[in-house]
Design a protein around this motif. Structure first.
Motif, PDB file in Angstrom:
ATOM      1  N   ASP A  36      20.535-124.492  49.551  1.00 54.88           N
ATOM      2  CA  ASP A  36      20.746-123.314  48.667  1.00 54.88           C
ATOM      3  C   ASP A  36      20.164-123.541  47.212  1.00 54.88           C
ATOM      4  O   ASP A  36      19.906-124.618  47.142  1.00 54.88           O
ATOM      5  CB  ASP A  36      22.071-122.709  48.738  1.00 54.88           C
ATOM      6  N   GLY A  37      20.280-122.473  46.381  1.00 56.64           N
ATOM      7  CA  GLY A  37      19.648-122.749  45.096  1.00 56.64           C
ATOM      8  C   GLY A  37      20.502-123.368  44.326  1.00 56.64           C
ATOM      9  O   GLY A  37      20.081-124.510  43.418  1.00 56.64           O
ATOM     10  N   LEU A  41      19.576-126.961  42.421  1.00 57.99           N
ATOM     11  CA  LEU A  41      19.485-127.245  40.760  1.00 57.99           C
ATOM     12  C   LEU A  41      20.165-128.718  40.727  1.00 57.99           C
ATOM     13  O   LEU A  41      19.901-129.452  39.823  1.00 57.99           O
ATOM     14  CB  LEU A  41      20.041-126.125  40.034  1.00 57.99           C
ATOM     15  N   GLU A  42      21.304-128.914  41.472  1.00 63.12           N
ATOM     16  CA  GLU A  42      22.090-130.141  41.236  1.00 63.12           C
ATOM     17  C   GLU A  42      21.340-131.148  41.469  1.00 63.12           C
ATOM     18  O   GLU A  42      21.377-132.519  40.740  1.00 63.12           O
ATOM     19  CB  GLU A  42      23.348-129.896  41.720  1.00 63.12           C
ATOM     20  N   PRO A  59      20.835-118.387  49.044  1.00 65.76           N
ATOM     21  CA  PRO A  59      22.178-117.948  48.358  1.00 65.76           C
ATOM     22  C   PRO A  59      22.339-118.832  47.359  1.00 65.76           C
ATOM     23  O   PRO A  59      21.785-119.671  47.050  1.00 65.76           O
ATOM     24  CB  PRO A  59      22.945-118.243  49.728  1.00 65.76           C
ATOM     25  N   GLU A  60      23.549-118.289  46.635  1.00 67.30           N
ATOM     26  CA  GLU A  60      24.000-118.979  45.485  1.00 67.30           C
ATOM     27  C   GLU A  60      22.963-118.686  44.058  1.00 67.30           C
ATOM     28  O   GLU A  60      23.412-118.484  43.241  1.00 67.30           O
ATOM     29  CB  GLU A  60      24.380-120.438  45.805  1.00 67.30           C
ATOM     30  N   MET A  61      21.885-119.053  44.365  1.00 70.21           N
ATOM     31  CA  MET A  61      21.043-118.763  43.106  1.00 70.21           C
ATOM     32  C   MET A  61      19.742-118.872  43.725  1.00 70.21           C
ATOM     33  O   MET A  61      19.336-119.490  44.729  1.00 70.21           O
ATOM     34  CB  MET A  61      21.280-120.209  42.649  1.00 70.21           C
TER      35      MET A  61
END
Length: 126
Positions: A36-37, A41-42, A59-61
């Motif tokens: 997921d986004g 990013l993490e 999802p999420e981002m």
């Protein structure tokens, strides 16, 4: 050693891309996966991959939000972001360009061409 992040919410697509890029592991390339986004990013923040293969609709981002955060908020201009998406409209491509996407490929795409593009981006001898 180069690092590639494959970020896609569809498990089948992640596996397909991972299998396509497997020959690069012998060349010292490390493959990271995100589903997921937010996770993408993490991983970008932590691992600072050389290349991110990024889906847009996750999802999420969204992939666009991930790219914008990495490139414009975190200032990670040196991370090469290649969008792989079903969203092929002119508006989407312009948005991607505006936020700093380096390359844009619409699904479905040729896996051999993707491998060739990744090899060229990373400057790997095959």
């Amino acid at each position: 050693m180069a690092t590639i992040l494959i970020a896609d919410d569809e498990p089948g697509m992640r596996i397909l891309i991972e299998q396509t890029l497997e020959p690069l592991i012998d060349k010292g390339v490390e493959l990271l996966l995100a589903n997921d986004g937010k996770q993408a990013l993490e991983i970008i923040k932590r691992a600072k991959p050389d290349l991110v293969l990024l889906d847009v609709m996750m999802p999420e981002m969204s992939g666009f939000d991930v790219c914008n955060s990495a490139k414009n908020i975190l200032g990670m201009k040196d991370v090469y972001i290649l969008i792989l998406t079903a969203k092929g409209q002119k508006f989407d491509k312009q948005m991607a360009k505006d936020i700093g996407v380096n390359h844009y490929i619409t699904k479905p795409f040729d896996l051999d061409e993707l491998l060739e593009k990744v090899v060229n981006i990373l400057g790997i001898e095959m």
